[in-house]
Enzyme design. Structure first.
Site, PDB file in Angstrom:
ATOM      1  N   ASN A 154       0.859  -1.192   0.000  1.00 31.01           N
ATOM      2  CA  ASN A 154       0.000   0.000   0.000  1.00 31.01           C
ATOM      3  C   ASN A 154       0.894   1.242   0.000  1.00 31.01           C
ATOM      4  OD1 ASN A 154       0.557   0.834   2.853  1.00 31.01           O
ATOM      5  ND2 ASN A 154      -0.321  -1.199   3.230  1.00 31.01           N
TER       6      ASN A 154
ATOM      7  N   ASP B 223      -4.191  -6.726   5.178  1.00 28.58           N
ATOM      8  CA  ASP B 223      -5.139  -7.637   5.844  1.00 28.58           C
ATOM      9  C   ASP B 223      -4.960  -9.073   5.357  1.00 28.58           C
ATOM     10  OD1 ASP B 223      -6.508  -5.865   7.531  1.00 28.58           O
ATOM     11  OD2 ASP B 223      -7.510  -4.989   5.798  1.00 28.58           O
TER      12      ASP B 223
END
Ligand code: PMT
Length: 480
Positions: free
Chosen positions: A281, A349
Site C-alpha cells: 500500500n 489484511d
C-alpha cells in the site's frame, strides 16, 4: 578526559564554590582535588552532583563534559541562524516546525542566506523581526547583538555552510550571525549542509573537530541527494530529526513517558506474490516515524517495528525492519513487554497463499488466480496478549464513514484509542506519503476532531495525550 579539570571547576563554580560542593558531597578539600585530578567521580557523587545541578538549572552530561541550561518555565527560546546555502529554504520549514513544537523562534539570516530566501518569509513564519545586519542602528537601539545572543536558550544554525563553520572555528565576528555565535553563552547546535566533496574536505573536517572540542553540537548531514544535485553526505537532516535532537538534548520537561518502553509500528507491509512481486500500500511511514520521534523526545525507550520505508531511522530508537505482516506481528510480540503500543503501520489484511519461490511466468492460461488468506491482526493480538501494554493505540485508515468505522474498530480490536484518518478519495487531501494529516481521536470518552497539521504535530499532540494518560494512571494508583 583531558578537559575534565576545567569542566570540574565549571561545575564547582555553578554550585557556589568549593566549600559548597564539599558540603554537598560530604567530603574534604583533598577529595575534591582527587576527583579533579583523576577525572573520575564515584557513582553516588555523580548522582548528587547531577541532582544539585538540576536544582540549579543545569543538565549534567559527564560523558560529553557538558552542562546544558534547563528552563523551568516557558518555551525554550531558540535563535535560529540560517546561513547561505541552497538548503536555506529548508530553514523556513524548520522554523515553522519548531514553532509547532512550542519553541519560541527568533530568526537571524546571513547576507548570503538572503540570496535564497527573504527575511520577510521568515518573519511571517516566526511572527518576529528577523535580524541580519550587525550595524543597524535600529537593531542596536531595539536589541543589541549581545542581548540578542544572551536571551537565547539555544543557538541553532541550520543550515550551516562550510564557510560559516570555518568562520566559527576561526572565531571570526564579521557579521551579525558570526558575532552572535561568539557572544552567546548558551549551547550552540549546528546542522551542516553542503556539497559532499566540501563536507569530506580535510579543512571542513578539521573545523568540525575544532568546534566539537569547544562543545558545539553538530547534527551530522545525511546521505542522499543534496540540494546541489550531487549524491553523497551533505544533505541537511530533516526538520523532524533536528527538532528531535533539540528535544532530547535541551528540553527539560519532566515527561511521564521518560524511561517507558513504547512499541511503535510504522510503514506498509509487503506481501509476496512470487519472488519478484508483492502486494503493498502507499504508506510512507512518516506518521509512524514521527510518533517514534515524539516518544523519543519525551525520553521513552522506543522500539520501532517498521515495514519497508525510505526514511532515516529515528536517532535513539531500536529499529526492527520487517517486510510482511506476519514478520511485523512476530517482531511486535517478541518486543513485549511494553508500556504502550502505537500501531500506525498500514498492515495488509491478507497475504497470498502459497506465494511462489520463482517468478510466475506469463502463459497462455491467462492471469494466475491468487488465493488470499487473512493475516494475523497485530493490534488485536497486542490488545488481547497476556502481557498487554497498559495503553494500546491503533490507527484507522478509512475512505468513508471515518468516525463510525473507527469506533467499530476500537471495539472489535479491543484497543484503548483509535486515531482515525480519511485516506484516498478525490475530494480530500492525500494522507499517505503527505507531510500533513487530519485525524480524529476516538477514546472511551468520545470522538475529538483535530485540525489539519503536520504529521509531526499530530505525533506530538498524541504523545502529549499519552503523557497525560500515564500521569492520570499514576495519580489514580496513588489515591487507590
Ligand atoms: O505512513 P504514512 O504515509 O505517513 O501514512 C499514515 C497512515 C495513513 C498509514 C496512518 O496514519 C494510518 O492510518 N495507519 C493505519 C493504516 C491501517 O492499516 O488502517 P486499518 O484501518 O487497515 O487498520 C486498523 C488498525 O489495525 C491499524 O492500527 C493497523 O496497524 C492495525 N492492523 C491492521 C491489519 C492487521 N493485519 N494488523 C493490524 O494490526
Amino acid at each position: 578526559m583531558s578537559d575534565f579539570p576545567s569542566f570540574f571547576d565549571q561545575i564547582i563554580d555553578r554550585l557556589g564554590g568549593r566549600e559548597a560542593v564539599q558540603v554537598l558531597l560530604g567530603v574534604g578539600p583533598s577529595a575534591l582535588s582527587n576527583y579533579r585530578m583523576r577525572a573520575s567521580l564515584p557513582a553516588r557523587q555523580q548522582a548528587r552532583l547531577a541532582a544539585a545541578l538540576k536544582e540549579a538549572g543545569w543538565l549534567l552530561d559527564l560523558d560529553q563534559l557538558r552542562l546544558t541550561p534547563l528552563r523551568a518555565r516557558g518555551p525554550l527560546r531558540i535563535l535560529l541562524i540560517i546561513t547561505g546555502g541552497i538548503a536555506a529554504y529548508k530553514g523556513l520549514e524548520l522554523a515553522r516546525r519548531l514553532m509547532d513544537r512550542g519553541y519560541h523562534v527568533t530568526g537571524v539570516m546571513t547576507e548570503s542566506a538572503q540570496q535564497f530566501i527573504t527575511p520577510l518569509s521568515l518573519a511571517a513564519l516566526t511572527g518576529e523581526k528577523v535580524y541580519s545586519a550587525l550595524f543597524s542602528l535600529t537593531d542596536e537601539s531595539e536589541m543589541g547583538h549581545i542581548r540578542l545572543a544572551r536571551r537565547a536558550d539555544l543557538v541553532l544554525i541550520a543550515p550551516a555552510t562550510a564557510n560559516f563553520l570555518a568562520k566559527m572555528a576561526a572565531g571570526l565576528a564579521d557579521d551579525l550571525a558570526s558575532t552572535l555565535c561568539l557572544a552567546t553563552d548558551s549551547p550552540v547546535v549546528a546542522a551542516p549542509a553542503m556539497n559532499p566533496v566540501m563536507w569530506a574536505h580535510p579543512a571542513t573536517q578539521h573545523n568540525l573537530a575544532t568546534l566539537q572540542q569547544r562543545a558545539v553540537h553538530i547534527i551530522p548531514p545525511q546521505q542522499g541527494d543534496t540540494a546541489c544535485g550531487e549524491i553523497g553526505t551533505g544533505r541537511l537532516p530533516d526538520a523532524a530529526d533536528i527538532i528531535s535532537y533539540v528535544d532530547r538534548q535541551f528540553s527539560c520537561r519532566e515527561s511521564a513517558l521518560s524511561g517507558r518502553h513504547i512499541l511503535v509500528t510504522s510503514g506498509p507491509t509487503y506481501e509476496p506474490v512470487d519472488s519478484v512481486r508483492y502486494i503493498a500500500n502507499h504508506s510512507s511511514g512518516k506518521q509512524g516515524h514521527a510518533l517514534a520521534m515524539a516518544c523519543l523526545a519525551r525520553g521513552a525507550q522506543v522500539t520501532l517495528v517498521s515495514g519497508p520505508v525510505q526514511l532515516a531511522d529515528p536517532p535513539g530508537a531500536r529499529v526492527i525492519r520487517v517486510k510482511s505482516a506476519q514478520q511485523m506481528h512476530d517482531a511486535c510480540i517478541d518486543s513485549l513487554p511494553a508500556d504502550a503500543a502505537l500501531c500506525a503501520a498500514a498492515v495488509a489484511d491478507w497475504h497470498v497463499v502459497g506465494s511462489r519461490a520463482k517468478k510466475i511466468k506469463k502463459g497462455t492460461d491467462g492471469p494466475p488466480q491468487l488465493t488470499l488468506a487473512e493475516n494475523p491482526d497485530i493490534l488485536a493480538s497486542l490488545s488481547r496478549h497476556a502481557s498487554r501494554p497498559a495503553l494500546v493505540v491503533g490507527f484507522a485508515a478509512e475512505t468513508e464513514n471515518l468516525k463510525i468505522q473507527a469506533m467499530e474498530k476500537r471495539a472489535r480490536k479491543k484497543c484503548d484509542w483509535i486515531v482515525g484518518n480519511l485516506v484516498g478519495g478525490t475530494d480530500m487531501a492525500e494522507v499517505f506519503g503527505a507531510d500533513e494529516n487530519q485525524v480524529s481521536l476516538v477514546t472511551q470518552d468520545g470522538v475529538e476532531d483535530w485540525p489539519r497539521m503536520s504529521k509531526q504535530a499530530v505525533a506530538d499532540k498524541l504523545a502529549d495525550r499519552i503523557e497525560e494518560w500515564f500521569d492520570e494512571q499514576h495519580r489514580q494508583s496513588k489515591t487507590a
